[in-house]
Design a protein around this motif. Structure first.
Motif, short mmCIF file in Angstrom:
data_model
loop_
_atom_site.label_atom_id
_atom_site.label_comp_id
_atom_site.label_asym_id
_atom_site.label_seq_id
_atom_site.Cartn_x
_atom_site.Cartn_y
_atom_site.Cartn_z
N TYR A 1 29.60 -52.09 -2.66
CA TYR A 1 30.31 -53.50 -2.71
C TYR A 1 30.29 -53.70 -1.14
CZ TYR A 1 31.73 -53.54 -7.52
OH TYR A 1 31.76 -53.66 -8.92
N ALA A 2 30.50 -54.92 -0.91
CA ALA A 2 30.76 -55.46 0.52
C ALA A 2 32.02 -55.27 0.88
CB ALA A 2 30.27 -57.15 0.40
N THR A 3 32.96 -55.10 0.11
CA THR A 3 34.48 -54.77 0.47
C THR A 3 34.70 -53.39 0.35
OG1 THR A 3 35.15 -55.66 -1.38
CG2 THR A 3 35.18 -57.24 0.37
N ALA A 4 34.05 -52.54 0.92
CA ALA A 4 34.29 -51.01 0.83
C ALA A 4 34.62 -50.28 2.14
CB ALA A 4 33.25 -50.48 -0.15
N PRO A 5 35.50 -50.59 2.90
CA PRO A 5 35.67 -50.09 4.29
C PRO A 5 35.88 -48.58 4.09
CG PRO A 5 37.49 -51.53 3.65
CD PRO A 5 36.68 -51.72 2.53
N PHE A 6 36.08 -48.10 3.07
CA PHE A 6 36.56 -46.47 3.13
C PHE A 6 35.17 -45.82 2.67
CE2 PHE A 6 40.48 -48.71 2.08
CZ PHE A 6 41.19 -48.22 3.19
N VAL A 7 34.22 -46.24 2.32
CA VAL A 7 32.79 -45.90 1.97
C VAL A 7 32.38 -45.09 3.01
CG1 VAL A 7 31.08 -47.44 2.60
CG2 VAL A 7 30.90 -46.07 0.71
N CYS B 1 25.39 -42.30 -11.05
CA CYS B 1 26.46 -41.68 -10.57
C CYS B 1 27.55 -42.77 -9.62
CB CYS B 1 26.17 -40.46 -9.65
SG CYS B 1 27.64 -39.60 -8.98
N PHE B 2 28.58 -42.74 -10.05
CA PHE B 2 29.58 -43.62 -9.52
C PHE B 2 30.71 -43.10 -8.89
CE2 PHE B 2 30.40 -44.24 -13.87
CZ PHE B 2 31.81 -44.52 -13.96
N THR B 3 31.65 -43.87 -8.19
CA THR B 3 33.02 -43.14 -7.58
C THR B 3 34.13 -43.37 -8.47
OG1 THR B 3 33.02 -45.32 -6.22
CG2 THR B 3 32.10 -43.42 -5.01
N GLU C 1 46.71 -35.67 -20.62
CA GLU C 1 45.40 -35.40 -19.80
C GLU C 1 45.32 -36.43 -18.85
OE1 GLU C 1 40.78 -35.99 -21.59
OE2 GLU C 1 42.73 -36.12 -22.83
N ASP C 2 44.70 -36.04 -17.79
CA ASP C 2 44.34 -36.80 -16.45
C ASP C 2 43.44 -38.07 -17.02
OD1 ASP C 2 45.70 -35.60 -14.48
OD2 ASP C 2 43.97 -34.22 -14.04
N ALA C 3 43.58 -39.23 -16.26
CA ALA C 3 42.77 -40.47 -16.68
C ALA C 3 42.15 -40.68 -15.42
CB ALA C 3 43.59 -41.40 -17.28
N TRP C 4 41.01 -41.37 -15.46
CA TRP C 4 40.32 -41.85 -14.38
C TRP C 4 40.00 -43.33 -14.32
CZ3 TRP C 4 39.64 -37.64 -10.92
CH2 TRP C 4 39.90 -36.51 -11.26
N HIS C 5 39.53 -43.91 -13.09
CA HIS C 5 39.22 -45.15 -13.07
C HIS C 5 38.15 -45.22 -12.04
CE1 HIS C 5 41.44 -46.56 -9.49
NE2 HIS C 5 42.35 -45.40 -9.86
N ASP C 6 37.12 -46.52 -12.18
CA ASP C 6 36.25 -47.01 -11.39
C ASP C 6 36.87 -46.97 -9.86
OD1 ASP C 6 34.15 -47.98 -9.80
OD2 ASP C 6 34.17 -49.75 -11.24
N ALA C 7 36.54 -46.50 -8.97
CA ALA C 7 37.06 -46.67 -7.43
C ALA C 7 36.40 -47.68 -6.67
CB ALA C 7 36.61 -45.20 -6.83
N GLY C 8 35.47 -48.41 -7.30
CA GLY C 8 34.69 -49.52 -6.76
C GLY C 8 34.37 -49.54 -5.31
N GLN C 9 33.34 -48.64 -5.03
CA GLN C 9 32.91 -48.37 -3.80
C GLN C 9 31.24 -48.49 -3.95
OE1 GLN C 9 33.93 -44.83 -1.34
NE2 GLN C 9 35.98 -45.56 -1.18
N PHE C 10 30.79 -47.52 -4.59
CA PHE C 10 29.30 -47.64 -4.93
C PHE C 10 28.83 -47.01 -6.33
CE2 PHE C 10 29.71 -43.39 -2.64
CZ PHE C 10 29.19 -42.79 -3.75
N TYR C 11 27.50 -47.52 -6.76
CA TYR C 11 27.12 -47.12 -8.08
C TYR C 11 25.52 -46.65 -7.76
CZ TYR C 11 31.14 -49.91 -9.28
OH TYR C 11 32.34 -50.55 -9.34
#
Length: 233
Positions: free
Chosen positions: A105-111, A131-133, A169-179
Motif C-alpha cells: 500500500y502507498a500509505t504504509a509508513p510503518f512497513v 502471505c500478508f500482514t 479465542e484470539d481474533a486477527w485482522h488484515d494489517a493493510g501493509q503488503f500482500y
C-alpha cells in the motif's frame, strides 16, 4: 521476475491527494517505495497510478512507472487485486514473465524491509498462494457491542457476556501493509482471506490503516513515538 506493485490512484476522497500528502517531511508514498527498494527483494518496483503528479513523485524516489493505469481501474470500487492482476498481465504482454508479486500500500509508513523478506520466505516455505500482514484485535471481538437506533446498547454475541476475555479465542485482522502472492493466484483472483494464505504477524504498534484524517493523525503520533524510542535505543 519478482515484482512489487504499489497502487496509488489520484482520486482519494476522504483524504484528498492522500498518496502524496506529506508525512513527516516527505510524501507518504515515498516510505513504501524506499523500503521496497531497500529490501532488495524485487526485480522491479513499480507504482500503478492514473495520476501524472503521483507518477512524477514516485519516479523521484526511485519507482518505475511503466504504464499509466487505465481509467476503468481507477475508481472507488476497484480493488488492489484487480490492479495487481493488470500489472502482471501488462508485463507478460511485454514478454516478461512474473513469478511472485508483492502489493504494498502507498500509505504504509510503518512497513519494514525485513518483514517483506521474511514474509516472502514464509510464503515460499509453506507453499502458500499468499502471505500478508495481520495483527490481533486488541480486545475480544466476541464481546463487541453495538449502538442501537434508539441510542441504547446491544451485544453482537450475547452468549459471551459472562465469558472472561482471556478465555476467548484470539481474533486477527488484515494489517493493510503488503500482500505477497504467486502471480498465478493474483491472475486467477483467488481469495486472499482463505486457507491457501499464510499470515505474517505484526505487533499492533506497527499497524495503522489510514483511511480518514483521524487515522492520519494517529499514524503521525505513532510514528513520532517510534522514532523517539529508536533514538533512545
Amino acid at each position: 521476475m519478482r515484482l512489487c506493485v504499489i497502487p496509488a490512484r489520484g482520486g482519494s476522497k476522504r483524504i484528498p491527494r492522500k498518496n502524496i500528502k506529506e508525512f513527516f517531511g516527505q510524501p507518504i508514498i515515498s516510505y513504501s517505495i524506499k523500503v521496497a527498494i531497500a529490501s532488495k527483494c524485487f526485480d522491479r518496483v513499480i507504482v500503478s497510478t492514473d495520476d501524472a503528479e503521483i507518477a512524477e513523485v514516485a519516479k523521484s524516489f526511485g519507482a518505475d512507472i511503466p504504464f499509466m493505469r487505465p481509467k476503468q481501474l481507477s475508481d472507488d470500487y476497484v480493488g488492489t487485486g484487480s490492479v495487481t492482476k493488470h500489472a502482471i498481465e501488462w508485463f507478460e504482454s511485454q514478454g516478461q514473465a512474473v513469478s511472485d508479486v508483492c502489493c504494498i500500500y502507498a500509505t504504509a509508513p510503518f512497513v519494514q524491509a525485513d518483514a517483506i523478506n521474511k514474509a516472502y520466505q514464509q510464503m515460499t516455505l509453506e507453499k502458500a498462494d499468499y502471505c500478508f500482514t495481520v495483527t490481533n484485535f486488541v480486545v475480544p471481538i466476541q464481546r463487541a457491542i453495538k449502538i442501537t437506533e434508539n441510542n441504547r446498547l446491544d451485544m453482537f454475541y450475547p452468549s459471551n457476556y459472562a465469558h472472561r476475555s482471556q478465555d476467548l479465542e484470539d481474533a486477527w485482522h488484515d494489517a493493510g501493509q503488503f500482500y505477497w502472492g504467486k502471480a498465478e493466484a493474483f491472475k486467477q483472483q483467488k481469495i486472499i482471506f482463505s486457507k491457501d494464505s499464510t499470515p505474517y504477524i505484526l505487533p499492533s504498534y506497527l499497524v495503522q490503516d489510514i483511511d480518514t484524517l483521524e487515522d492520519w493523525k494517529r499514524a503521525e503520533l505513532m510514528y513520532q513515538v517510534l522514532k523517539q524510542v529508536e533514538e533512545i535505543d
